[in-house]
Design an enzyme around this catalytic site. Structure first.
Site, mmCIF file in Angstrom:
data_model
loop_
_atom_site.group_PDB
_atom_site.id
_atom_site.type_symbol
_atom_site.label_atom_id
_atom_site.label_comp_id
_atom_site.label_asym_id
_atom_site.label_seq_id
_atom_site.Cartn_x
_atom_site.Cartn_y
_atom_site.Cartn_z
ATOM 1 C CB CYS A 123 40.646 12.186 -34.239
ATOM 2 S SG CYS A 123 40.598 13.073 -31.928
ATOM 3 C CB CYS A 183 39.377 16.756 -38.258
ATOM 4 S SG CYS A 183 38.309 17.040 -37.756
#
Length: 470
Positions: A139, A459
């Protein structure tokens, strides 16, 4: 990863092992939706470093982020990435020949266009002499694209870099089973009819069972949603708190959309369809409606649901990054300075989504700043439980002392400065594209709210995180 950004003033250069029950201030959606008071831009310390080039974000755009399976479902990833690049060219009027390098991030790659950056660049009309490559880091892939560009400029190899990211969850690669793949490869190598018939005789119907991709850790085989549910339980984050935070995200995103604050979104004329002009996943609901949803991962007692999780999203983003002297020479007025960044990694089993807690103090200390210096926080919202668990960890002396080797807690980001225009829960989360969206939202918020420093955090799978200050 974490990044620190600095707003360009007036557009001119400036010389389950955790203890339960951590406290967090209650979320009240109505109180969080009050407009933050106007902030007067105040000159603070400069983060300019001697003998290091200043690197600026000139501007950035993104396609509307759409729920997978909607208007982009018949496209390929490079089509959406091309739309972001074309939008950036129109927004900035940068001559294509000035761009030294193009870098894109993506996560679930289309095998036909494994270097999607190159295919999108050629499709957008960039010269075939302009190098382009693709990176992947879950991500934070777009963040990696941007910081790779920063490195190229800082080292003097480039002056102008376009960085971006793309994800198309509407059409993900689904593989044959390994047995079927092996059979097909062996058939391709067979030299006689007898060899082929011998191989075909080994075929079984279960060979046809496909291998479906999953948002899961390879090292633990655990889905990220399952990990988020365990994290929420470990930090005693209730279902109501998660739903309240999700409602806050959607409500703030709707408000920002209605007020025209999401200026990084550019229209995209989808071939054979209408022009898409805005994100379609923003859906303010009510706590009563959200409470009706069943747990999505841990049944029947889990607290993570479809309403308090980010949804599968299609979209692309792109930003124009330059050396400051180059931008000024070309007459640009930069939106922000990219000042510092940091990547950290944790245990992918029990600390998969706690990267922001670990990285925030490190990047602030590296930049010589404190939490009080930050005017705009933009954190990636994978799940409400992930955000709230990080809040509780950041606000805990016990966690800091026992897990981070710190004497005191990191400190809680003030909610009035946090994701004020919504976040990934509401705007959407195309895995490879979110990083640029975070940076541009921080830059645009600093400009709108009169702040100086922005902190971006995201994250990622593998227990990694990227932080930046600008």
């Amino acid at each position: 990863m974490t990044t620190i950004l600095t707003y360009a003033f007036k557009n001119l250069p400036t010389t389950s092992k955790w203890a339960l029950g951590f406290s967090i201030r209650p979320l009240s959606c109505s109180s969080q939706l009050r407009a933050a008071p106007a902030v007067q831009t105040k000159t603070k310390k400069t983060l300019t470093k001697p003998n290091i080039r200043n690197i600026v974000v000139v501007d950035g755009v993104r396609t509307p982020f759409l729920l997978s399976g909607t208007s982009y479902k018949d496209l390929m990833p490079h089509d959406v990435a091309r739309a972001a690049l074309t939008g950036l060219l129109h927004r900035t009027s940068v001559p294509k020949e000035v761009v030294d390098y193009i870098i894109f991030g993506t996560v679930i790659q289309e095998v036909k266009t494994s270097n999607v950056a190159r295919e999108a660049a050629l499709g957008a009309g960039f010269s075939d002499k302009t190098p382009a490559h693709t990176v992947t880091m879950a991500c934070i892939s777009a963040n990696q694209a941007m910081t790779t560009g920063v490195g190229l400029i800082a080292s003097g190899q480039c002056d102008v870099v376009v960085a971006g990211g793309v994800e198309l969850m509407s059409d993900i690669p689904i593989r044959h089973s390994r047995k079927m793949r092996k059979l097909m490869l062996d058939l391709n190598k067979a030299k006689s009819v007898g060899q082929r018939l011998s191989l075909i005789s080994k075929f079984r119907l279960n060979f046809l069972a496909p291998e479906l991709p999953a948002v899961a850790e390879f090292s633990t085989s655990e889905t990220m949603g399952h990990s988020a549910d365990r994290l929420a339980a470990a930090f005693a984050v209730s279902r109501l708190e998660q739903d309240e935070y999700a409602l806050r995200s959607h409500s703030l995103a709707k408000k920002a959309q209605d007020e025209g604050l999401l200026s990084d979104v550019v229209p995209f004329k989808v071939p054979g369809k209408d022009t898409v002009t805005k994100d379609n996943g923003i859906r303010p609901s009510s706590l009563e409606q959200m409470a009706k949803l069943k747990p999505a991962f841990i049944r029947p007692y889990g607290t993570v649901t479809a309403a308090n999780s980010s949804f599968l999203t299609d979209g692309a983003s792109a930003v124009l990054i330059m050396a400051e002297e180059k931008a000024l020479a070309m007459g640009y007025k930069p939106k922000a300075y990219l000042r510092d960044f940091m990547y950290v990694s944790q245990d992918p089993k029990d600390q998969l989504l706690l990267g922001p807690t670990y990285a925030t103090p490190k990047v602030l200390e590296k930049a010589g700043l404190t939490m009080n210096d930050i005017d705009a926080f933009e954190f990636h919202e994978a799940f409400s439980g992930q955000i709230l668990a990080n809040f509780k960890a950041m606000d805990s002396d016990w966690f800091a002392q026992n897990y981070m080797g710190r004497k005191t807690k990191v400190g809680l980001p003030p909610l009035e400065k946090f994701n004020n225009w919504g976040g990934s829960l509401s705007l959407g989360h195309p895995f490879g594209a979110t990083g640029c969206r975070l940076v541009m939202t921080a830059a645009n918020r600093l400009r709108k709210e009169g702040g100086q420093y922005g902190l971006v955090a995201a994250c990622a799978a593998g227990g990694q995180v990227r932080y930046s200050v600008s």
